[in-house]
Design a protein around this motif. Structure first.
Motif, PDB file in Angstrom:
ATOM      1  N   ASP A  22      41.350  34.367  40.430  1.00 42.48           N
ATOM      2  CA  ASP A  22      41.608  35.674  41.016  1.00 42.48           C
ATOM      3  C   ASP A  22      41.016  35.656  42.427  1.00 42.48           C
ATOM      4  O   ASP A  22      40.231  34.766  42.760  1.00 42.48           O
ATOM      5  CB  ASP A  22      40.915  36.722  40.116  1.00 42.48           C
ATOM      6  N   GLY A  24      39.935  39.007  44.698  1.00 44.98           N
ATOM      7  CA  GLY A  24      38.909  40.034  44.920  1.00 44.98           C
ATOM      8  C   GLY A  24      37.867  40.025  43.811  1.00 44.98           C
ATOM      9  O   GLY A  24      38.214  40.055  42.631  1.00 44.98           O
ATOM     10  N   GLY A  25      36.599  39.962  44.170  1.00 46.47           N
ATOM     11  CA  GLY A  25      35.555  39.915  43.149  1.00 46.47           C
ATOM     12  C   GLY A  25      35.220  38.501  42.719  1.00 46.47           C
ATOM     13  O   GLY A  25      34.286  38.279  41.950  1.00 46.47           O
ATOM     14  N   ASP A 190      38.263  35.449  36.663  1.00 50.16           N
ATOM     15  CA  ASP A 190      38.547  36.781  37.222  1.00 50.16           C
ATOM     16  C   ASP A 190      37.294  37.640  37.041  1.00 50.16           C
ATOM     17  O   ASP A 190      36.517  37.424  36.114  1.00 50.16           O
ATOM     18  CB  ASP A 190      39.722  37.402  36.446  1.00 50.16           C
ATOM     19  N   ASP A 191      37.115  38.618  37.924  1.00 51.66           N
ATOM     20  CA  ASP A 191      35.950  39.511  37.794  1.00 51.66           C
ATOM     21  C   ASP A 191      36.230  40.674  36.853  1.00 51.66           C
ATOM     22  O   ASP A 191      35.294  41.379  36.461  1.00 51.66           O
ATOM     23  CB  ASP A 191      35.511  40.060  39.165  1.00 51.66           C
TER      24      ASP A 191
HETATM   25 MG   LIG Z   1      39.400  40.753  41.024  1.00 49.64          MG
END
Ligand SMILES: [Mg+2]
Length: 226
Positions: A22, A24-25, A190-191
């Motif tokens: 992923d 973002g994060g 992923d976050d």
């Molecule tokens: Mg994310």
């Protein structure tokens, strides 16, 4: 332990062929933390604010943000609809522009250790993919933040393909574009835990990335047998 699935008994037999990240994060600060901050400043419970701004993120719905991430709604219209929704539900107008303002301040740098790890994985001969839920209007900001061409064999952006996580089809699309047919040969990071659960549900090894990505990178190395 949130990343226990990495240590499933069959992991020894698995040959990892691809790692999918992923954006973002994972490579940057989390947009969800920025939403929580804006919500708290307005006097709302952070989780309520996150759900109002980004929709019920464990699901793929008709929430305006989800439509924007599927490329079905432009960002100004999305912002207006979210403000109307939040006024209707809480009496408070949550403004996505404020979230972007906070995010802009937090996203001053990328997490270089995650970038370096990705490059090392690709250099080792494994395939690497990016699978991001994103909006069209953000493209000119996030794409130049990391050396995409150097890091990834393939990039799937939800607003370009009309599908978003946690829809199983977008994970399958990413795999297909990386030339992998067996989901158990893919590690996904992923976050957002709901996205990791979705990846595990189709048979991938899923790893949750926290604010400090060190644990996730260690779990990734374990999954790769490094
Ligand atoms: Mg994310």
């Amino acid at each position: 332990m949130i990343n226990d699935a990495v240590h499933t008994p069959d992991h020894q037999q698995r040959e990892v062929q691809a790692v999918v990240f992923d954006f973002g994060g994972v490579y940057t600060a989390s947009p969800f933390s920025a939403a929580a901050e804006v919500g708290e400043a307005a006097g709302l419970d952070p989780s309520v604010a996150i759900t109002l701004l980004f929709g019920p993120y464990d699901h793929d719905t008709d929430h305006p943000w989800h439509r924007a991430e599927r490329g079905q709604l432009d960002l100004p219209a999305c912002r207006d609809e979210i403000m109307e929704l939040s006024v209707a539900q809480t009496g408070i107008a949550l403004d996505m522009w404020e979230v972007f303002g906070v995010l802009g301040k937090r996203m001053t740098g990328v997490r270089q250790q995650v970038v370096d790890h990705t490059l090392r994985i690709r250099q080792s001969g494994l395939r690497t993919g990016l699978l991001t839920n994103n909006v069209l209007e953000a493209r000119e900001f996030w794409r130049p933040m990391i050396p995409l061409d150097e890091m990834f064999d393939d990039v799937v952006d939800s607003c370009e393909v009309g599908l978003r996580k946690p829809d199983a089809r977008v994970f399958e699309l990413s795999m297909q574009r990386l030339g992998v047919t067996d989901p158990s040969a893919v590690v996904f990071l992923d976050d957002w835990p709901g996205n990791v659960t979705a990846a595990r549900n189709i048979g991938m090894t899923g790893i949750v990335v926290d604010d400090d990505p060190a644990d996730a990178l260690a779990a990734l190395d374990a999954a790769l047998g490094w």
